[in-house]
Design a protein around this motif. Sequence first.
Motif, PDB file in Angstrom:
ATOM      1  N   MET A   1     -10.527   2.655  -2.795  1.00 25.01           N
ATOM      2  CA  MET A   1     -11.627   2.506  -3.103  1.00 25.01           C
ATOM      3  C   MET A   1     -12.272   1.282  -2.578  1.00 25.01           C
ATOM      4  O   MET A   1     -13.439   1.060  -2.553  1.00 25.01           O
ATOM      5  N   GLN A   2     -10.832   0.255  -3.385  1.00 20.88           N
ATOM      6  CA  GLN A   2     -11.659  -0.988  -2.960  1.00 20.88           C
ATOM      7  C   GLN A   2     -11.869  -1.385  -1.921  1.00 20.88           C
ATOM      8  O   GLN A   2     -13.463  -2.163  -1.239  1.00 20.88           O
ATOM      9  N   SER A   3     -11.635  -1.010  -1.132  1.00 17.55           N
ATOM     10  CA  SER A   3     -11.618  -0.978   0.318  1.00 17.55           C
ATOM     11  C   SER A   3     -12.926  -0.224   1.165  1.00 17.55           C
ATOM     12  O   SER A   3     -13.352  -0.654   2.354  1.00 17.55           O
TER      13      SER A   3
ATOM     14  N   PRO B   1      -5.738   0.615   1.417  1.00 19.25           N
ATOM     15  CA  PRO B   1      -6.051  -0.207   2.446  1.00 19.25           C
ATOM     16  C   PRO B   1      -5.548   0.638   3.933  1.00 19.25           C
ATOM     17  O   PRO B   1      -6.792   0.653   4.520  1.00 19.25           O
ATOM     18  N   ALA B   2      -4.676   0.902   3.783  1.00 21.35           N
ATOM     19  CA  ALA B   2      -4.695   0.945   5.684  1.00 21.35           C
ATOM     20  C   ALA B   2      -4.549   1.917   5.586  1.00 21.35           C
ATOM     21  O   ALA B   2      -5.622   2.706   6.848  1.00 21.35           O
ATOM     22  N   ILE B   3      -4.548   3.426   4.852  1.00 21.78           N
ATOM     23  CA  ILE B   3      -4.851   5.013   5.184  1.00 21.78           C
ATOM     24  C   ILE B   3      -6.131   4.761   4.455  1.00 21.78           C
ATOM     25  O   ILE B   3      -6.656   6.065   5.546  1.00 21.78           O
ATOM     26  N   GLY B   4      -6.313   4.152   3.448  1.00 25.47           N
ATOM     27  CA  GLY B   4      -7.533   4.754   3.174  1.00 25.47           C
ATOM     28  C   GLY B   4      -9.581   4.694   3.909  1.00 25.47           C
ATOM     29  O   GLY B   4      -9.573   6.297   4.474  1.00 25.47           O
ATOM     30  N   PRO B   5      -9.336   4.232   4.972  1.00 24.86           N
ATOM     31  CA  PRO B   5     -10.119   3.994   6.488  1.00 24.86           C
ATOM     32  C   PRO B   5     -10.204   5.649   7.235  1.00 24.86           C
ATOM     33  O   PRO B   5     -10.812   5.959   7.604  1.00 24.86           O
TER      34      PRO B   5
END
Length: 439
Positions: free
Chosen positions: A30-32, A164-168
């Motif tokens: 969520m931060q990303s 952060p790696a899989i979020g996008p």
Amino acid sequence: MATLSRSIPADRMAVLFAVMLVAAAGNTAMQSILPAIGAKLHIPDVWVSLAFSWSALLWVMTAPYWARQSDRRGRKALMALGVVGFMLSMAFCGLALWAGLAGYLAAGTTFIIFALFRSLYGGLGSAAPPAVQAYVASRTDPEERTQALSLVSSSFGLGTVIGPAIGPLFILPFVGLSGPLLVFALIGLIVLIMLRWRLPDDVPRFAARGAIAAYPTAAGSPASASNDSDDGMVDSDAPAPTPLRWTDKRVRPWMLAGLYGGQAQAMMLGVIGFLILDRLELRPRPDEGAAMTGIVLMAGAFATLLSQWGLIPLLKPSARTAVLIGAALGASGLIITGVAQDLHGIVIGFALASLGFGLFRPGFTAGASLSVPRRDQGSVAGMTASINGSAYIVSPAIGVLLYNWHPMVAYGLMAGFCGWLVLWGWSALRLDQPETKSP
């Protein structure tokens, strides 16, 4: 994993690992993406930052309560409560953001609703980590406990990389930027089913209390894995120890060191998403900005884990050395990040700063612990947890406010905190006082 403990089978250890991992991965994912969502909704940057500050405040306030309740209401029940809080928060926040991005809600209304649903994560999500650690500690033999606790605690650090790696990758058609939140809500549901199905709520073999986990952040530190084999055992004939105070001269320098470094790290994490949008000129293209932010946060998380799982075990620095070198590297990385104009420079600066903070935080924690005898370890652990968590309540928002005024004011303040820590800590951080000797 099957060889770690005769008391906990491998499939149950996998469930415990997943509970810890999903709580950290979802939050850092969520931060990303949240800065990009704020840009798309035209929400002022500081309000985006305050949404995380609100969640962090609730986490710090409620974590000690849930740690105590796990001893009374059962560890499995508190794990389930934490996962439910995570799952509902992600689902409702995702739906609220989708409604706002689709035009069904006004931007201001969207973020108010989003902040309210973030309360579920901050208020209930903190129940799971101490319950997991207490569950493991109460079902493992003393000689195997440290290794088992290290495994489940390391999942918190691993989650800061995975999020952060899989979020996008979960920015999907139709749901758009709210996709990662909805996908992690589904993952939380799967973990909850595994927890209910595979983990029995049996009678523990040993008394144990779970450690309070720090609020999970990208490029943050893995949760502490320490747990003495005789936790909870009290000598009734021993005199009552004097309560450890914040003004105690043994711990005060270390608490101040944690405060200085913690503020710098919290501001760095609060500002980085907005810096990427501005320096790479991605505010008109928030989806691409979310992907770039994920890359930078992932690089920082890898650098943090490199320092904590590679450099510290290899070099075995003293607590003082880890704090001073970590602060120096943090200052250097922050300056590079502040002046960088492209993705390559931002990644290098952010990773270098994260490497430094990865050295600083374990050094601060170890120094505080070594400064007092064994009987005060519980008190000093609570103090370090408070310092770690409190940094994420107001500092990210202050960093964003200063960044919007002028980027180098914000990064100059962050680097100044680290530089002052090096100069002041050179003489202030010592472990040679006679009070540090255990009785």
